[in-house]
Design an enzyme around this catalytic site. Structure first.
Site, short mmCIF file in Angstrom:
data_model
loop_
_atom_site.label_atom_id
_atom_site.label_comp_id
_atom_site.label_asym_id
_atom_site.label_seq_id
_atom_site.Cartn_x
_atom_site.Cartn_y
_atom_site.Cartn_z
N GLY A 1 8.61 25.87 23.29
CA GLY A 1 7.14 25.80 23.21
C GLY A 1 6.66 24.88 22.11
O GLY A 1 5.68 25.17 21.42
N ARG B 1 3.03 21.68 21.25
CA ARG B 1 1.79 21.75 20.46
C ARG B 1 1.85 22.98 19.53
O ARG B 1 2.81 23.75 19.56
CB ARG B 1 0.57 21.83 21.38
CG ARG B 1 0.46 23.15 22.12
CD ARG B 1 -0.82 23.23 22.95
NE ARG B 1 -1.15 24.63 23.22
CZ ARG B 1 -2.15 25.03 23.98
NH1 ARG B 1 -2.93 24.14 24.57
NH2 ARG B 1 -2.40 26.31 24.15
N ASN C 1 9.89 30.26 20.19
CA ASN C 1 8.47 30.21 19.81
C ASN C 1 7.51 30.29 20.99
O ASN C 1 6.37 30.73 20.82
CB ASN C 1 8.23 28.91 19.02
CG ASN C 1 6.76 28.59 18.90
OD1 ASN C 1 6.05 29.18 18.08
ND2 ASN C 1 6.28 27.66 19.72
N TYR D 1 0.59 41.88 25.04
CA TYR D 1 1.07 40.97 23.98
C TYR D 1 1.69 41.77 22.81
O TYR D 1 2.77 41.44 22.33
CB TYR D 1 -0.13 40.14 23.51
CG TYR D 1 0.15 39.07 22.50
CD1 TYR D 1 0.62 37.81 22.88
CD2 TYR D 1 -0.09 39.28 21.14
CE1 TYR D 1 0.85 36.82 21.95
CE2 TYR D 1 0.13 38.29 20.21
CZ TYR D 1 0.60 37.05 20.60
OH TYR D 1 0.82 36.07 19.67
N ALA E 1 2.94 44.77 22.89
CA ALA E 1 4.18 45.42 23.33
C ALA E 1 5.33 44.41 23.35
O ALA E 1 6.44 44.69 22.89
CB ALA E 1 4.00 46.03 24.72
N LYS F 1 5.52 41.60 21.62
CA LYS F 1 5.81 41.15 20.25
C LYS F 1 6.53 42.24 19.44
O LYS F 1 7.39 41.94 18.60
CB LYS F 1 4.53 40.70 19.55
CG LYS F 1 3.90 39.43 20.16
CD LYS F 1 4.80 38.22 19.98
CE LYS F 1 4.14 36.91 20.39
NZ LYS F 1 5.05 35.77 20.25
P1 NAI Z 1 0.04 27.49 21.81
O1 NAI Z 1 -0.58 28.07 23.03
O2 NAI Z 1 -0.74 26.49 21.04
O3 NAI Z 1 1.47 26.88 22.14
C1 NAI Z 1 2.41 27.58 22.90
C2 NAI Z 1 3.29 26.58 23.63
O4 NAI Z 1 4.23 27.32 24.42
C3 NAI Z 1 2.51 25.68 24.58
O5 NAI Z 1 2.83 24.32 24.35
C4 NAI Z 1 2.96 26.15 25.97
O6 NAI Z 1 3.00 25.11 26.94
C5 NAI Z 1 4.35 26.68 25.67
N1 NAI Z 1 4.81 27.62 26.70
C6 NAI Z 1 4.11 28.63 27.27
N2 NAI Z 1 4.85 29.22 28.23
C7 NAI Z 1 6.04 28.58 28.26
C8 NAI Z 1 7.21 28.71 29.07
N3 NAI Z 1 7.32 29.64 30.03
N4 NAI Z 1 8.24 27.86 28.84
C9 NAI Z 1 8.15 26.92 27.88
N5 NAI Z 1 7.08 26.73 27.11
C10 NAI Z 1 6.03 27.55 27.30
O7 NAI Z 1 0.39 28.76 20.89
P2 NAI Z 1 0.63 28.84 19.31
O8 NAI Z 1 -0.59 29.36 18.69
O9 NAI Z 1 1.24 27.62 18.79
O10 NAI Z 1 1.69 30.05 19.27
C11 NAI Z 1 3.09 29.82 19.18
C12 NAI Z 1 3.78 31.17 19.03
O11 NAI Z 1 3.27 31.84 17.87
C13 NAI Z 1 3.54 32.12 20.20
O12 NAI Z 1 4.72 32.88 20.44
C14 NAI Z 1 2.43 33.02 19.70
O13 NAI Z 1 2.43 34.26 20.34
C15 NAI Z 1 2.79 33.12 18.23
N6 NAI Z 1 1.70 33.51 17.37
C16 NAI Z 1 0.59 32.69 17.23
C17 NAI Z 1 -0.44 33.08 16.39
C18 NAI Z 1 -1.64 32.23 16.18
O14 NAI Z 1 -2.53 32.66 15.43
N7 NAI Z 1 -1.74 31.05 16.77
C19 NAI Z 1 -0.38 34.35 15.65
C20 NAI Z 1 0.82 35.09 15.86
C21 NAI Z 1 1.82 34.68 16.69
#
Ligand code: NAI
Length: 246
Positions: free
Chosen positions: A12, A15, A89, A154, A156, A158
């Site tokens: 992931g 971005r 991630n 989400y 659950a 996490k």
């Molecule tokens: P984001 O939505 O900006 O980026 C997530 C990336 O994962 C995207 O590029 C998407 O295309 C990719 N992705 C989604 N499903 C996929 C799949 N099946 N296979 C491959 N790639 C896939 O999210 P962000 O904010 O960067 O979050 C990254 C991680 O951090 C996530 O696990 C999120 O739950 C976690 N997180 C984020 C927080 C935040 O405040 N942004 C807070 C706590 C945790």
């Protein structure tokens, strides 16, 4: 350079937090496999890494599909001959209050945020175990620790990641593999831009450091846990949340 000579897969990473992790790991000397559903985004991140003098490989991969993850591992081995670090991630949200949550919303989040880690870890340790070395970092969330309104699926998933991380620290320690989790709080990414402004304001007011986290600040924790500085740390969850949950 804290990761010189290492090969790291970051899921992931087209971005958001994953991109920041990929860039920072490359700046620390790792060869980075940038993988995501969004291949164009992967290519952009690869180019940014190469322009800064680093080495990267871009791979389109859906982490919920075992055959695609197996192909990701095979491509990485073809190109770099080893895998030292896996950062799980990739994640999504499909928010709804429990009364309205659909089976599809539940399943998509559990598959992408939790089952994908089972698949990625299983495929990657096949090449880590023979070398008796590995660093795995799983991205969980503050939602695992304190829950979050509208995020039963989400939270659950996490929370499941933390149980998975603790259990695998016991199973994989003897194989030279450490596994830890990073729990970001409210970080400034596309994912959190969908939160309504008045909720964002309420959240900011609860954060002792009075601001959202920067993606680089989550990436810093990942680099630390992936580096040899963390060689005696396994099974832990490191919060990066500005004090929002202590
Ligand atoms: P984001 O939505 O900006 O980026 C997530 C990336 O994962 C995207 O590029 C998407 O295309 C990719 N992705 C989604 N499903 C996929 C799949 N099946 N296979 C491959 N790639 C896939 O999210 P962000 O904010 O960067 O979050 C990254 C991680 O951090 C996530 O696990 C999120 O739950 C976690 N997180 C984020 C927080 C935040 O405040 N942004 C807070 C706590 C945790």
């Amino acid at each position: 350079m804290r990761l010189k000579g290492k090969v790291a897969i970051v899921t992931g990473s087209a971005r958001g937090l994953g991109k920041a992790m990929a860039l920072k790991m490359a700046a620390e000397g790792a060869k980075v496999v940038v993988c995501d559903l969004n291949y164009e985004g992967c290519l952009d991140v690869k180019e940014e890494i190469e322009q800064a003098g680093g080495t990267a490989l871009a791979v389109r991969c859906d982490v919920t599909k075992r055959e695609e993850v197996a192909a990701l591992v095979a491509q990485t081995m073809d190109k770099f001959s080893q895998i030292d670090i896996l950062v799980n991630n990739a994640g999504i949200t499909r928010d709804a209050q429990i009364i309205k949550m659909t089976d599809q919303q539940w399943d998509e989040v559990l598959d992408t945020n939790l089952k994908s880690m089972f698949i990625c870890i299983q495929e990657v340790i096949k090449v880590m175990i023979p070398r008796n070395y590995g660093r795995i970092v799983n991205i969980t969330s503050i939602a695992a620790l304190e829950g979050n309104f509208g995020q039963a699926n989400y939270s659950a998933a996490k929370a499941g990641i933390i149980g998975l991380t603790k259990t695998l620290s016991k199973e994989l320690g003897r194989k030279g593999i450490t596994i830890n989790a990073v729990a970001p709080g409210f970080m400034d990414t596309e994912m959190t831009k969908t939160i309504p402004p008045h909720i964002q304001e309420q959240l900011l007011a609860r954060i002792p450091l009075r601001r959202a986290g920067r993606p680089e600040e989550a990436a810093e924790a990942v680099v630390f846990l992936a580096s040899d500085a963390a060689s005696y740390i396994t099974g832990q969850t490191l919060s990066v949340n500005g004090g929002l949950y202590v």
